[in-house]
Design a protein around this motif. Structure first.
Motif, PDB file in Angstrom:
ATOM      1  N   ALA A 495       0.466 -22.157  73.038  1.00  0.00           N
ATOM      2  CA  ALA A 495       0.699 -21.957  74.471  1.00  0.00           C
ATOM      3  C   ALA A 495      -0.192 -20.868  75.051  1.00  0.00           C
ATOM      4  CB  ALA A 495       2.173 -21.617  74.721  1.00  0.00           C
ATOM      5  N   GLY A 496      -0.367 -19.763  74.295  1.00  0.00           N
ATOM      6  CA  GLY A 496      -1.188 -18.677  74.810  1.00  0.00           C
ATOM      7  C   GLY A 496      -2.618 -19.113  75.064  1.00  0.00           C
ATOM      8  N   ALA A 497      -3.173 -19.890  74.122  1.00  0.00           N
ATOM      9  CA  ALA A 497      -4.543 -20.368  74.302  1.00  0.00           C
ATOM     10  C   ALA A 497      -4.646 -21.327  75.480  1.00  0.00           C
ATOM     11  CB  ALA A 497      -5.028 -21.044  73.020  1.00  0.00           C
ATOM     12  N   TYR A 498      -3.612 -22.159  75.644  1.00  0.00           N
ATOM     13  CA  TYR A 498      -3.648 -23.101  76.763  1.00  0.00           C
ATOM     14  C   TYR A 498      -3.579 -22.358  78.093  1.00  0.00           C
ATOM     15  CZ  TYR A 498      -2.560 -26.987  79.832  1.00  0.00           C
ATOM     16  OH  TYR A 498      -2.593 -27.911  80.844  1.00  0.00           O
ATOM     17  N   TRP A 499      -2.685 -21.358  78.184  1.00  0.00           N
ATOM     18  CA  TRP A 499      -2.613 -20.570  79.421  1.00  0.00           C
ATOM     19  C   TRP A 499      -3.968 -19.915  79.707  1.00  0.00           C
ATOM     20  CZ3 TRP A 499       0.661 -20.989  83.155  1.00  0.00           C
ATOM     21  CH2 TRP A 499       1.998 -21.332  82.934  1.00  0.00           C
ATOM     22  N   ALA A 500      -4.598 -19.375  78.660  1.00  0.00           N
ATOM     23  CA  ALA A 500      -5.906 -18.733  78.864  1.00  0.00           C
ATOM     24  C   ALA A 500      -6.928 -19.734  79.362  1.00  0.00           C
ATOM     25  CB  ALA A 500      -6.372 -18.093  77.549  1.00  0.00           C
ATOM     26  N   GLU A 501      -6.958 -20.932  78.768  1.00  0.00           N
ATOM     27  CA  GLU A 501      -7.898 -21.960  79.227  1.00  0.00           C
ATOM     28  C   GLU A 501      -7.626 -22.336  80.680  1.00  0.00           C
ATOM     29  OE1 GLU A 501      -7.855 -25.392  76.788  1.00  0.00           O
ATOM     30  OE2 GLU A 501      -8.713 -24.407  75.032  1.00  0.00           O
ATOM     31  N   SER A 502      -6.339 -22.423  81.039  1.00  0.00           N
ATOM     32  CA  SER A 502      -5.984 -22.812  82.409  1.00  0.00           C
ATOM     33  C   SER A 502      -6.478 -21.774  83.404  1.00  0.00           C
ATOM     34  CB  SER A 502      -4.470 -22.984  82.526  1.00  0.00           C
ATOM     35  OG  SER A 502      -4.014 -24.023  81.698  1.00  0.00           O
ATOM     36  N   PHE A 503      -6.277 -20.489  83.085  1.00  0.00           N
ATOM     37  CA  PHE A 503      -6.743 -19.441  83.989  1.00  0.00           C
ATOM     38  C   PHE A 503      -8.265 -19.328  83.983  1.00  0.00           C
ATOM     39  CE2 PHE A 503      -2.312 -17.791  83.710  1.00  0.00           C
ATOM     40  CZ  PHE A 503      -2.054 -17.736  85.069  1.00  0.00           C
ATOM     41  N   GLN A 504      -8.891 -19.602  82.825  1.00  0.00           N
ATOM     42  CA  GLN A 504     -10.354 -19.628  82.803  1.00  0.00           C
ATOM     43  C   GLN A 504     -10.890 -20.707  83.729  1.00  0.00           C
ATOM     44  OE1 GLN A 504     -11.376 -20.196  78.694  1.00  0.00           O
ATOM     45  NE2 GLN A 504     -10.412 -18.272  78.053  1.00  0.00           N
ATOM     46  N   ARG A 505     -10.280 -21.885  83.681  1.00  0.00           N
ATOM     47  CA  ARG A 505     -10.716 -22.974  84.551  1.00  0.00           C
ATOM     48  C   ARG A 505     -10.450 -22.634  86.020  1.00  0.00           C
ATOM     49  NH1 ARG A 505      -8.229 -26.668  82.139  1.00  0.00           N
ATOM     50  NH2 ARG A 505      -6.346 -26.621  83.396  1.00  0.00           N
ATOM     51  N   LEU A 506      -9.292 -21.998  86.285  1.00  0.00           N
ATOM     52  CA  LEU A 506      -8.968 -21.597  87.656  1.00  0.00           C
ATOM     53  C   LEU A 506     -10.018 -20.633  88.196  1.00  0.00           C
ATOM     54  CD1 LEU A 506      -7.100 -21.419  90.108  1.00  0.00           C
ATOM     55  CD2 LEU A 506      -5.727 -19.739  88.855  1.00  0.00           C
ATOM     56  N   VAL A 507     -10.352 -19.613  87.421  1.00  0.00           N
ATOM     57  CA  VAL A 507     -11.336 -18.626  87.872  1.00  0.00           C
ATOM     58  C   VAL A 507     -12.703 -19.276  88.051  1.00  0.00           C
ATOM     59  CG1 VAL A 507     -12.574 -16.531  87.209  1.00  0.00           C
ATOM     60  CG2 VAL A 507     -10.096 -16.674  86.893  1.00  0.00           C
ATOM     61  N   ALA A 508     -13.102 -20.108  87.080  1.00  0.00           N
ATOM     62  CA  ALA A 508     -14.405 -20.773  87.179  1.00  0.00           C
ATOM     63  C   ALA A 508     -14.484 -21.680  88.405  1.00  0.00           C
ATOM     64  CB  ALA A 508     -14.666 -21.586  85.911  1.00  0.00           C
ATOM     65  N   THR A 509     -13.388 -22.368  88.703  1.00  0.00           N
ATOM     66  CA  THR A 509     -13.386 -23.269  89.867  1.00  0.00           C
ATOM     67  C   THR A 509     -13.454 -22.484  91.165  1.00  0.00           C
ATOM     68  OG1 THR A 509     -12.074 -24.878  88.622  1.00  0.00           O
ATOM     69  CG2 THR A 509     -12.146 -25.142  91.009  1.00  0.00           C
ATOM     70  N   LEU A 510     -12.732 -21.367  91.242  1.00  0.00           N
ATOM     71  CA  LEU A 510     -12.782 -20.550  92.457  1.00  0.00           C
ATOM     72  C   LEU A 510     -14.186 -19.993  92.678  1.00  0.00           C
ATOM     73  CD1 LEU A 510      -9.387 -18.615  92.223  1.00  0.00           C
ATOM     74  CD2 LEU A 510      -9.926 -20.605  93.633  1.00  0.00           C
ATOM     75  N   ARG A 511     -14.816 -19.564  91.601  1.00  0.00           N
ATOM     76  CA  ARG A 511     -16.193 -19.064  91.743  1.00  0.00           C
ATOM     77  C   ARG A 511     -17.140 -20.177  92.190  1.00  0.00           C
ATOM     78  NH1 ARG A 511     -16.080 -15.532  86.122  1.00  0.00           N
ATOM     79  NH2 ARG A 511     -15.225 -13.594  87.025  1.00  0.00           N
ATOM     80  N   LEU A 512     -16.941 -21.359  91.626  1.00  0.00           N
ATOM     81  CA  LEU A 512     -17.789 -22.483  92.012  1.00  0.00           C
ATOM     82  C   LEU A 512     -17.573 -22.848  93.483  1.00  0.00           C
ATOM     83  CD1 LEU A 512     -18.500 -25.602  89.884  1.00  0.00           C
ATOM     84  CD2 LEU A 512     -17.933 -25.866  92.290  1.00  0.00           C
ATOM     85  N   ARG A 513     -16.302 -22.852  93.923  1.00  0.00           N
ATOM     86  CA  ARG A 513     -16.028 -23.156  95.334  1.00  0.00           C
ATOM     87  C   ARG A 513     -16.675 -22.128  96.252  1.00  0.00           C
ATOM     88  NH1 ARG A 513     -10.011 -23.025  96.033  1.00  0.00           N
ATOM     89  NH2 ARG A 513     -10.585 -23.282  98.217  1.00  0.00           N
ATOM     90  N   SER A 514     -16.621 -20.864  95.836  1.00  0.00           N
ATOM     91  CA  SER A 514     -17.244 -19.808  96.646  1.00  0.00           C
ATOM     92  C   SER A 514     -18.746 -20.048  96.775  1.00  0.00           C
ATOM     93  CB  SER A 514     -16.961 -18.448  96.009  1.00  0.00           C
ATOM     94  OG  SER A 514     -17.563 -17.416  96.762  1.00  0.00           O
ATOM     95  N   ALA A 515     -19.393 -20.374  95.652  1.00  0.00           N
ATOM     96  CA  ALA A 515     -20.833 -20.643  95.694  1.00  0.00           C
ATOM     97  C   ALA A 515     -21.130 -21.895  96.509  1.00  0.00           C
ATOM     98  CB  ALA A 515     -21.354 -20.802  94.265  1.00  0.00           C
ATOM     99  N   MET A 516     -20.297 -22.912  96.351  1.00  0.00           N
ATOM    100  CA  MET A 516     -20.487 -24.175  97.056  1.00  0.00           C
ATOM    101  C   MET A 516     -20.446 -23.970  98.572  1.00  0.00           C
ATOM    102  SD  MET A 516     -18.021 -27.491  96.517  1.00  0.00           S
ATOM    103  CE  MET A 516     -16.674 -26.947  97.576  1.00  0.00           C
ATOM    104  N   LEU A 517     -19.437 -23.204  99.052  1.00  0.00           N
ATOM    105  CA  LEU A 517     -19.324 -22.965 100.486  1.00  0.00           C
ATOM    106  C   LEU A 517     -20.468 -22.094 100.991  1.00  0.00           C
ATOM    107  CD1 LEU A 517     -15.460 -22.387 100.715  1.00  0.00           C
ATOM    108  CD2 LEU A 517     -16.745 -24.425 101.357  1.00  0.00           C
TER     109      LEU A 517
END
Length: 547
Positions: A495-517
C-alpha cells in the motif's frame, strides 16, 4: 492479354509462396523465377486500362486564426499519440504507473487552445478527427479548434462523417433559407437534428416553425428527439405547440412535452399542476406549525395528459408517485404563497406529518434542479452533515444549480466531514480547476486515508479527478507526499508504494498541466518566431490558387 497468362502468373505465385525447397520453380532456379515474375508483372501492367481521371478536389478553405506556438504543437502531437494508452495507463500488474495519463488532458488542452483563438496545424487534423470520433465528449471542442478545414477533410473519409453532421451546428447558412429548408426536408435524421439545434440557438421562433412544418409526418421516435431540441431557447412562445403535443399518440412524446411546459412557470400546465399541488399540501392548522399532505387517490385522465405517469416504478407506492410528479412540476414560487409566506429555508425546516417528508422533499429537489432555482437548492441541500443515503435528494444534482464558488465550498465541507468515500459524484460537478479550499480538503482526506492504512485502490477514482482538477500550482506543495513511506504493521501489502506512485503521478500531472497551459498562453516574439516558418508555409499551402 492471353488466357494462358493468368495460369502462368498463378504458377509463379504458388512457387514463390511454397519456396524452392518444396516445389521446383518455373525455369529451374530462383533466379529464373524472379526474372519470369518481373517480366510477367510488366506485361500485366501494360495490359491494364488507364483509370478515368476525376475532378480535382476544391482547395481547403483558409483559416486565418493564429497558428499554434511550436511548443504547444509538439505537446498536442504527444497528447494525440498517447490518447489510446501510454504512460498514465496500467502496468503489467494491472496497476496504473507513475506517469501522467496524457490522453485525459486533451479536453483541457483543447478548451484552452480555443480560448486563446488558435487554429489547428494541418498535419494534425487527421489525428484530431480520429480522437473526436472515438470520444464524443471531445467533438465540440475539437471541431471548434479544427475549424473549416476539418469539415473539408471529413468529406473524403466516411469515418469522420460525424464532423459533417455536427458541423452544421457551427456553419448554419444565414442567407440561404432555401438550403435550410431543403436540408430539413431531405436530410438524414442526424443532419436534421443538428440543423434544428443550430436554428433554435440562433432564432428559437424559426426553429419552432421548422419543426411544426413537418411534425405530423415525423416518426414517434424522431418527434421525441426533435421535441427535446426545443430545450434550446425554450420560452413562452413554445407553449401552444407543446400544449398540442400533450395529445400526441406517443406516451414518451407527451411526457417530454409536459416536462418542458413545467419549466415555464407561467404556462397553463404549470398552473394546473399548482392547483393540484395546493390541494395536496398545506399548513397544519390544527396541530400547530407543520405541513400536512393528502396525496392524490387516483390518477385521472387529465393528470395523465399533463404528464403524470399512472404506473409507479417497482417499490414505490402509487399515491407517493403521483404526489412527487405533481409537486416536481409545480413552480416553486407557489409554496411561499401557500405556506404562510415563509422562505424556502424555513419551509424545508418545517416538520411534515405522517411520514411524507422524504417524498415531499425529494419532489422539491427535483423541482429545484428542473427549474434551476438556487435559493431552493441551497435550502434543500443544507449543511453537509448527512451522508447521501439519509437525504431525500441527490446533493450532486442540487450542487449543480449553485454558483461555482459555492459548489466548491460546500464540497470542501462535505469532504472534511465525511472523507472521500461518498464524494466522487460531488467532485464531478465542481468547476475546474478546483478552488483552493476544495483542493486542500481533497488532499488532506487522501493523506488521512493513507495514514489510516486504507486500501489505496479504492481512492483511484478521486485521485484521477485530482490529477485533472487540482490547481496546477499545487504541484510543489504536494511533492513531499510522493516519497515512499516505510511499511507499517497492519498495513495492506504494497500500500505504501502504491500511495507513493499515486502521489508521484499526481505531482507529475500537475507539473505537466502547468507547462501545457504556459505553452498555450505564450505570446512573446521568440515563441511565435519559432513556429512562424512552418506555420506560414502550412498556411500558404492551404490557400486556393491565385490568392
Amino acid at each position: 492479354m492471353s488466357g494462358g497468362s493468368g495460369e502462368e502468373w498463378g504458377e509463379l505465385v504458388a512457387a514463390a509462396l511454397l519456396g524452392a525447397e518444396r516445389r521446383r520453380p518455373p525455369g529451374g532456379s530462383v533466379r529464373a523465377l524472379l526474372d519470369k515474375a518481373a517480366a510477367e508483372t510488366v506485361r500485366r501492367r501494360a495490359g491494364a486500362r488507364p483509370a478515368v481521371p476525376g475532378r480535382r478536389p476544391v482547395p481547403a478553405p483558409e483559416d486565418t486564426r493564429t497558428p499554434l506556438p511550436a511548443a504547444a504543437e509538439r505537446r498536442l502531437a504527444a497528447l494525440l499519440v498517447d490518447r489510446a494508452g501510454g504512460a498514465g495507463q496500467t502496468g503489467s500488474a494491472g496497476r496504473r504507473t507513475a506517469g501522467p495519463d496524457l490522453g485525459e488532458l486533451l479536453p483541457q488542452w483543447l478548451a484552452e487552445a480555443n480560448a486563446q483563438g488558435y487554429r489547428a496545424p494541418a498535419a494534425l487534423l487527421p489525428a484530431l478527427l480520429d480522437a473526436a470520433r472515438a470520444r464524443t465528449d471531445l467533438r465540440a471542442e475539437t471541431l471548434a479548434f479544427a475549424g473549416p478545414r476539418a469539415l473539408w477533410l471529413a468529406r473524403y473519409n466516411p469515418d469522420w462523417k460525424f464532423a459533417l453532421r455536427d458541423g452544421v451546428r457551427q456553419q448554419l447558412p444565414d442567407e440561404e433559407p432555401e438550403a435550410v429548408d431543403k436540408l430539413w426536408q431531405e436530410g438524414l435524421f442526424a443532419e436534421r437534428m443538428a440543423l434544428l439545434s443550430a436554428v433554435r440557438r440562433r432564432d428559437p421562433a424559426a426553429g419552432l416553425r421548422l419543426l411544426a412544418s413537418t411534425w405530423r409526418t415525423e416518426r414517434a421516435e424522431d418527434r421525441l428527439m426533435f421535441l427535446d431540441a426545443l430545450r434550446q431557447g425554450l420560452g413562452p412562445a413554445d407553449e401552444p405547440f407543446l400544449e398540442r403535443a400533450l395529445s400526441d399518440r406517443s406516451r414518451t412524446v407527451r411526457a417530454t412535452a409536459a416536462e418542458l411546459l413545467a419549466t415555464l412557470p407561467d404556462s397553463a400546465l404549470a398552473a394546473r399542476m399548482a392547483e393540484r399541488a395546493r390541494s395536496c399540501v398545506a399548513l397544519d392548522r390544527v396541530g400547530g406549525t407543520g405541513i400536512v399532505v393528502e396525496a392524490p387517490h387516483e390518477c385521472d385522465a387529465d393528470m395523465q395528459r399533463d404528464g403524470v405517469m399512472a404506473k409507479p416504478p417497482a417499490g414505490r407506492g402509487e399515491r407517493a408517485w403521483w404526489l412527487s410528479q405533481i409537486v416536481e412540476a409545480t413552480p416553486l414560487g407557489v409554496w411561499q404563497e401557500r405556506l404562510g409566506g415563509l422562505s424556502p429555508e424555513r419551509i424545508v425546516a418545517l416538520p411534515v406529518a405522517d411520514g411524507w417528508r422524504d417524498d415531499l422533499h425529494a419532489a422539491w429537489c427535483g423541482a429545484a434542479v428542473r427549474q434551476g432555482n438556487a435559493e431552493w437548492a441551497r435550502a434543500l441541500i443544507g449543511e453537509p452533515t448527512e451522508p447521501f443515503a439519509q437525504g431525500p435528494g441527490d446533493p450532486a444534482k442540487l450542487l449543480s444549480v449553485l454558483p461555482e464558488e459555492e459548489r466548491g465550498a460546500w464540497a470542501a465541507r462535505f469532504i472534511a466531514a465525511h472523507g472521500l468515500s461518498e464524494a466522487f459524484r460531488i467532485l464531478g460537478v465542481c468547476g475546474v480547476p478546483w478552488p483552493v479550499p476544495l483542493g486542500r480538503a481533497v488532499v488532506d482526506a487522501l493523506e488521512i486515508a493513507r495514514e489510516a492504512g486504507s486500501y489505496p485502490w479504492s481512492f483511484s477514482g478521486v485521485m484521477g479527478l485530482a490529477e485533472r482538477c487540482l490547481d496546477p500550482s499545487d504541484a510543489e506543495r504536494l511533492a513531499p507526499l510522493a516519497a515512499v513511506p516505510g511499511e507499517r504493521e497492519g498495513e495492506s501489502p504494497g500500500a505504501g508504494a502504491y500511495w507513493a506512485e499515486s502521489f508521484q503521478r499526481l505531482v507529475a500531472t500537475l507539473r505537466l498541466r502547468s507547462a501545457m497551459l504556459a505553452e498555450l498562453r505564450e505570446h512573446d516574439g521568440s515563441s511565435q518566431a519559432e513556429g512562424d516558418g512552418t506555420d506560414r508555409a502550412e498556411h500558404d499551402a492551404d490557400r486556393p490558387r491565385g490568392t
